[in-house]
Design a protein around this motif. Structure first.
Motif, PDB file in Angstrom:
ATOM      1  N   ARG A 130      -1.801   5.100  -0.551  1.00 30.01           N
ATOM      2  CA  ARG A 130      -0.767   5.851   0.145  1.00 30.01           C
ATOM      3  C   ARG A 130       0.500   5.886  -0.714  1.00 30.01           C
ATOM      4  N   TYR A 161       3.534   3.646   0.565  1.00 32.49           N
ATOM      5  CA  TYR A 161       3.292   2.369   1.254  1.00 32.49           C
ATOM      6  C   TYR A 161       3.878   1.176   0.490  1.00 32.49           C
ATOM      7  N   ASP A 211       0.729   2.812  12.610  1.00 31.89           N
ATOM      8  CA  ASP A 211       1.578   2.598  11.437  1.00 31.89           C
ATOM      9  C   ASP A 211       2.969   2.125  11.849  1.00 31.89           C
TER      10      ASP A 211
END
Length: 586
Positions: free
Chosen positions: A520, A523, A577
Motif C-alpha cells: 500500500r 501505509y 482501516d
C-alpha cells in the motif's frame, strides 16, 4: 484466383491464412518445424499443387517485406556497442566464409561445362544463406542470443552487406561492362555512403522528437503507422542509394536500439513481421516450378548435391579454422547449407544483363528453393543424430543476459524511489512508462526509460517480461495495475510480481491477480509519521518499535482474514482501516 469482392481478393487471403493455420501446427507437432510447414503449404496451394495461385512471384515480392521487418527487429536487439563487439566475427569469420564458399561453389558450374562468369554468379548466389530461415530456426531453438547463434548472425550480416559488391560484380561481368566508367562506379559507391550517412543522422536527431509528439497525441494507430513508416522508409531509402532494403531496415533497427521508443516500435512491427515472414515462406513453396524440375531434374539434382556438399565443407572448414568446436561447426553447416532469398535478386540481375538466360534462371531458382526445403530436414536429422546436451555451452561462457534483472512499470514518484536501491545494488533495471514528459525528465536525470503501455501484452514481451527475474508494477492507476497483473499471471506465471496498491481492497484484487507482494503506497509512510509523533511525546525507541510492530501484526492478521473469505464490503474495509489506529491508541 479470380474471384474478388470490392477490389479485395478475399478467397486468396482466406486460402493463404487457411493453408498456414492447417499446415504449420501439423508440421510443428510432427517435429518438422514451422518453416517446412509453410513451404509445404505453399507448394500444395501453388500453381504446381492445387493450382489455387498462378503468380507466386508477385506474392514473393510483397512477402519479402517480412524479411525486411525481421532484420529491423534483429537490429533493435543490436546496440551499437554490441555490434562493435561483433566486428571480428562479422568482418573476419563472415568475410572468410563468403570468399571460401564463392571459390568452391564456382567450381560446380565449371565442372558442368558452363563459362566462368555464369558459374561464378551461380555459385555466388548459393553462398548467400537464407536469413529468414536461419534466424527463424535460431529463434525456435532458443540459440539466437547464445555465442554460437551470435556468430551465425555475424555471418548473415556480412552476407547481407555482400549483396552490394556482388551486384556490382554482376554488372562488371556483364557483356558491355567495359563501357561503365570508373566515375560511374565511384558515383554508385558515393550514393551508397551518402544514403547510410543520412539514415544515421535521421535516426540520431529526428525520430525520437517525432515519436515524442505522436506519443503525446495518444493515438495508438498513428504510432503503429509511424513504426511501419520508419522500417519501410529506411528500406526504400537504402534501395534508392543502391544498397539492400533489408540492410537499410537492419541499420534503422540498430540506430533505434537505444531509443526511448524501442519497445513500442518492436511491439508494433512484430505482428506484421510474423505474418509477412510466414507469407514469404508460403510464396517460396509456391515458386517451386515442378515443370522446370522435371525437365532438368538431373542437372538440378547434381547441382543441389554438389553445391550443398561443397558449402557444408567450406562452412565446417572455416568454423574449425576460427576454433569452433566440432559440434558447433556441424550445427552451423546444417543451418547454413541452403541458398537464400538474396540469390533471387542476384540471379534476376544476372538475367537482366545477359549473363544467364531465362531457363538457367528458372533452374537456379529451383535449386535455391529445393535447398531451402531441405534445410528443416537437415536440422531434424542433426537433432536426432546429435541431440543437444543438457548444458550446451560448448566450452564457452554464456553471454551476459540482455534481459533486465527487473522490469519496472511506471516511473513516477513511487517507481523512482523503488528503483534507487536496485540501481545502488547493481541490478539491471528496464523501465517503461507511458508519460512522455516523465520520460524526458528521467532521461535528463540520466535514467534510461522506454516508452510503453504496460497494459499491452506485446509491450510487456518487447520489454523482456518473460525473461525478467522480477517485475514491479508502480503505476498509480488501480484498474490498469490490476489488468497488468492478470496479463503477467497468464503469460509468465513463474516470475514474481510486486506491485504498488492504493488500499486494502486494491491489495486483495492484486493478490487474486497473481501479485506476490502488494505494498500500500501510504501505509509505511503513515506508520513512520505515527512513530515520529510517539517519539515527540517522549516514548522510548524500544516502545515505539514495539507499538509499530504490533500495528503491523494486527493489520496482517486482518488482511489475511479478509483475503481468505473476502468477507468485508468496501465500506467495511475502510472502517477496519480506520479502527486500527483507534484500537492501538488505547
Amino acid at each position: 484466383m479470380a474471384t474478388e469482392s470490392a477490389g479485395v481478393d478475399l478467397p486468396a487471403i482466406v486460402t493463404l491464412l487457411g493453408a498456414a493455420v492447417v499446415a504449420v501446427p501439423l508440421f510443428k507437432r510432427a517435429g518438422l518445424g514451422s518453416v517446412l510447414g509453410y513451404l509445404a503449404a505453399g507448394l500444395a496451394i501453388g500453381p504446381f499443387g492445387l493450382g489455387l495461385f498462378s503468380d507466386p512471384m508477385a506474392i514473393l515480392h510483397v512477402a519479402e517485406l517480412g524479411v525486411v521487418m525481421f532484420l529491423f527487429i534483429i537490429g533493435l536487439e543490436m546496440q551499437p556497442s554490441r555490434l562493435w563487439a561483433m566486428r571480428r566475427d562479422i568482418f573476419g569469420l563472415g568475410l572468410v566464409q563468403v570468399l571460401v564458399c564463392m571459390a568452391l561453389l564456382s567450381l560446380v558450374g565449371l565442372g558442368l561445362g558452363y563459362p566462368f562468369a555464369p558459374s561464378l554468379v551461380a555459385g555466388t548466389g548459393f553462398v548467400l544463406t537464407s536469413t529468414a530461415i536461419v534466424m527463424q530456426m535460431l529463434e525456435e531453438r532458443g540459440d539466437l542470443s547464445a555465442p554460437k547463434g551470435q556468430r551465425i548472425v555475424s555471418i548473415l550480416l556480412l552476407e547481407d552487406l555482400a549483396i552490394v559488391p556482388l551486384l556490382a560484380l554482376v554488372a562488371f561481368l556483364a557483356p558491355g561492362a567495359a563501357d561503365v566508367t570508373l566515375a560511374d562506379r565511384a558515383l554508385g559507391i558515393g550514393m551508397g555512403l551518402a544514403a547510410i550517412a543520412v539514415l544515421i543522422l535521421a535516426g540520431r536527431y529526428l525520430i525520437n522528437p517525432v515519436f515524442s509528439v505522436l506519443a503525446g497525441a495518444k493515438a495508438r494507430e498513428v504510432m503503429t503507422a509511424a513504426a511501419l513508416l520508419i522500417v519501410l522508409g529506411a528500406a526504400l531509402w537504402m534501395q534508392l542509394g543502391g544498397l539492400s532494403a533489408a540492410m537499410g531496415a537492419f541499420l534503422a533497427g540498430v540506430l533505434l536500439s537505444e531509443s526511448t521508443y524501442r519497445h513500442q516500435l518492436e511491439a508494433d512491427v512484430e505482428p506484421f513481421r510474423g505474418l509477412l515472414l510466414g507469407l514469404f515462406f508460403l510464396a517460396v513453396g509456391m515458386a517451386l516450378d515442378l515443370s522446370v524440375v522435371a525437365a532438368n531434374w538431373r542437372l538440378i539434382l547434381i547441382s543441389v548435391v554438389a553445391l550443398t556438399a561443397l558449402k557444408m565443407l567450406a562452412i565446417y572448414s572455416v568454423a574449425r579454422l576460427f576454433r569452433a568446436s566440432h559440434r558447433e561447426a556441424v550445427e552451423r553447416l546444417v543451418l547454413m547449407a541452403q541458398g537464400g532469398e538474396f540469390a533471387f535478386v542476384l540471379y534476376a540481375a544476372a538475367l537482366s544483363v545477359g549473363l544467364i538466360n531465362a531457363e538457367e534462371n528458372a533452374t537456379l531458382t529451383a535449386v535455391i528453393i529445393i535447398s531451402m526445403v531441405m534445410t528443416p530436414l537437415f536440422v531434424l536429422a542433426h537433432d536426432r543424430l546429435m541431440p543437444k546436451p543438457l548444458a550446451a555451452t560448448d566450452g564457452l561462457p554464456m553471454p551476459e543476459d540482455d534481459g533486465a534483472s527487473v522490469l519496472l512499470i511506471g516511473f513516477g514518484r513511487f517507481g523512482q524511489v523503488v528503483s534507487q536501491p536496485l540501481f545502488a545494488s547493481g541490478y539491471k533495471v528496464s523501465i517503461i512508462d507511458i508519460d512522455t514528459e516523465m520520460i524526458a525528465t528521467a532521461t535528463g536525470m540520466g535514467f534510461k526509460v522506454y516508452f510503453g503501455d504496460g497494459t499491452r501484452l506485446d509491450i510487456l514481451h518487447a520489454a523482456g517480461a518473460t525473461h525478467a527475474r522480477a517485475i514491479i508494477i508502480c503505476i498509480d492507476n488501480q484498474g490498469a495495475a490490476t489488468r497488468i497483473a492478470h496479463l503477467l499471471r497468464d503469460e509468465c506465471p513463474l516470475i514474481p510480481v510486486f506491485a504498488r496498491s492504493f488500499d486494502r481492497r486494491h491489495s486483495i484484487d492484486l493478490i487474486k491477480a497473481g501479485v506476490e507482494v502488494p505494498i500500500r503506497e501510504t501505509y509505511e509512510s503513515a506508520l513512520l509519521l505515527g512513530g515520529n509523533l510517539l517519539r515527540h511525546f517522549g516514548l522510548e525507541e524500544e516502545r515505539v518499535s514495539e507499538t509499530l510492530n504490533d500495528v503491523r501484526l494486527r493489520d496482517a492478521d486482518r488482511f489475511a482474514l479478509q483475503l481468505a473469505g473476502d468477507i468485508y464490503s468496501g465500506r467495511d474495509l475502510l472502517r477496519v482501516d480506520a479502527g486500527l489506529a483507534v484500537e492501538n491508541s488505547g
